[in-house]
Each structure stands twice: as structure tokens, then as C-alpha cells.
Design a protein around this motif. Sequence first.
Motif: not given
Lengths: 111, 291
Positions: B194-197, B74-75, B247-249
Motif C-alpha cells: 500500500l504505497m504512494r511514490a 506524494f504520488g 497527488r499530494q503536492w
Amino acid sequence: MHVRQVGDRAAVIDIKGDVTAASEPVLMSAYEQADSQGAQRLVLNFGELEYMNSGGIGMLVTFLIRANRHRQELAAFGLSDHYREIFELTRLDEAITIYDDERSALSDAAS
Amino acid sequence: MTDQAGPEDTPPAEPSPRATGHTAEGDAPAAPAQPLPRDAGSWASKVDRLTETRVGSPAANVVGRRLTGPVQGFGKMWRKTYRMNIGPGIPPERAIAIWKEHFAEFWPRGSKFEPSLTGISPGEVALLDVGIGGGARLSTGVFVLYADEVSFTLMTPQGHMFAGWITFSAERATGSDGRRAREARPTVVQTQVLMRANDPLYEVAMALGGHRKEDQFWIQTMTTLAKYLSAPPVEVHTRTVCVDPRRQWGNAGALWHNSMVRTALQAAAAPLASIAHRRRRAHRAAPARRP
């Protein structure tokens, strides 16, 4: 890596040999070349890919984000069954459309 | 790029036998096999959902979960790199072999990493129990995506704090002195995330100290590794890059899988479950009444 401009909107990047984190400068340079030619669709040709580690996959994500930021589509073809499975395992296939061959990757761009 | 958030509705898939080249019994005759590249044994076989077969293991937040990479989540997307120079005495292959073998021992106190019996090898699932501040705990797992002699990569499942990959690697430094023998160059050990929340709640938690806590976690882990390797005192250099500020809503629904919330709910429900279990046992043990 070699960049071929195809028509006005697409560019094919031929990837040869190893793809690791160390390939980033070369791939990004290929991106710059394709971008400067105005390509809206970037097609990665993995037909001559010989080796890819997890650093290489991470580098492809960076490439994808860069293309997305410039509103460019990213597609791929020439993946062997082995590398196609890696794309599926890492879920990169959800962001990079995979085609069987160059013609279908480019014809989709033209439509 | 939408994550399939929501209740799991399909059973876990079996890993494919890609790395071994075997095919399942009863398969139709396959096309001529393509030669496998030299990385074939380093990658995990494809799985759709995680399985965990250890008896009694607290794998509730792992079984049936899909893997999530940095394309999902998401983040904002971050690339965090932690590097240390451990000198020329320890070859990269040895540093990574020891790291794999003793991975759990290098984790900071209060956090638990429970590998499978075969340890860090492609396709294995390890369970985690991590303190994430404020008394909250996170019970989840990681999947070994890739492992070779000088690196290994873990991938996270749905519900983990972040969607992404953590790559641990070692290499000889490439300095300006090109003539120097490879063995004389220092070994550089690296952790790269390598990350997104994974969901909005985790994104807030990361912004409110989660990133700092994660930095401390990996710095502490690497410092402990360096001590174990008897390396000279090291300094861990940190570099953080925001790869994608968007952000990927569309993936906000991943909140459903949030393992931090589920761990808290499971902990809260544990006394009630225990009472119910004891009652059931007592009921079964009581002699049947005659009419």
C-alpha cells in the motif's frame, strides 16, 4: 459495527472486537450507511476495539481515502494508549484527528 | 497531511517501551495501566526517527529519517496484491516463519536486504541496496512495523522510493466448501503493498517502468519462496488498484530526502572522500618537522 446519526452533519461508527483486513466489508457497509444519511463528519469510536493488526490499519487508510473523496472529515475517539501509539507510529494521526471522548469529537464538528 | 521534509533538526528518538509495559526511570507515577490487547507484542514501539547502530553499515540514508506511510508520500496511492497458492502441505505459520528467517535469500539477484541480528521482529531496521534499472541503485532501509505468526509488515522511511507498508501474510484459503477441514485447504501466501511514490522524481520513475519492475521483483521473490518451501509449481496472481488518483503536492518537498539521488551523489563523491581520507592519514603519519 453500529452507526449512529448525530444531528444533521455527523455520524458515529462504533467499532467492536477485531479490526483486520477481513473487516473491510463490514466497515465499508457502515460507511455507506453513514454516507447515505448525509454525514459530513465521520467519527470512529474505538472504545471497544479488542485487536487490530497491520491489515486493519491498511483498511482504515482505504476508509480515510473514501471519506476524503467525498469531502468528509474523519475523526476518532476511545483509543487506548496502545492504539493511540499505533496511530502515531503509522502517522495515521496526521490524517485522522484523535479526540479523548465522543463529546469533544462531536463538539468540534458543530463549531 | 504535510510531511516534514527538509534537513533533520532533531535527534533520533528512543523507542517507547509500550510493548513491554516498562517505563523509563524517573517518570512520574503513571495512571493505572490499561490492559494490553493481544496484539501488543506484535507492534513496534513508537519511534519518531530511525536509528541504526550497526558498526560500519551503510546507513547514511536511514539514520534520522522519519517513517512514511501511505497517508504521507506524494504520488497516487496504489494497492498491489501478489498472491500464490502453495497447496495444503505447508501451514501458514510455517510459511511465514521460513519467510521471516530467510527473507534476504529470496530477494532477486542484484538486490541486498541486510536485516539486524534479531531479524524480522517488531521495531527492527533492515538496510536495503536495490538495483532500480539503468545502473541506478537505491540504498535505504525499512522498519519492521508489525510481526505475528502469520504476517509481518515493513514500513518505509523518508527517501525510500515509496511511502507505505508492505505486508507479507499467509492464510488457509476460504473456499465455498465450508465443511472441508482447515488443514485440507490450501495455504495462500500474499504480499500486499500500500504505497504512494515519495516524491515527484520517484512518481515519474514509477510511471516509466518502476511499477513493472516492482511487480517482477515480488513475483520473483514469491516464486523463489515457493521453491524453497518445495511447493508445487505456482502462479503468482497480481492485482493492482489505484486507491487514490490524487497527488499530494504539499509533499513534493520530500525530494530533498530522495535516497536514489543521495546514493548517486554518495557514489560519485566516494573517490574524492577516499583521496581526502588517505591524505589525512599520510599527514598524521608524517614525522613532525623541527623548526
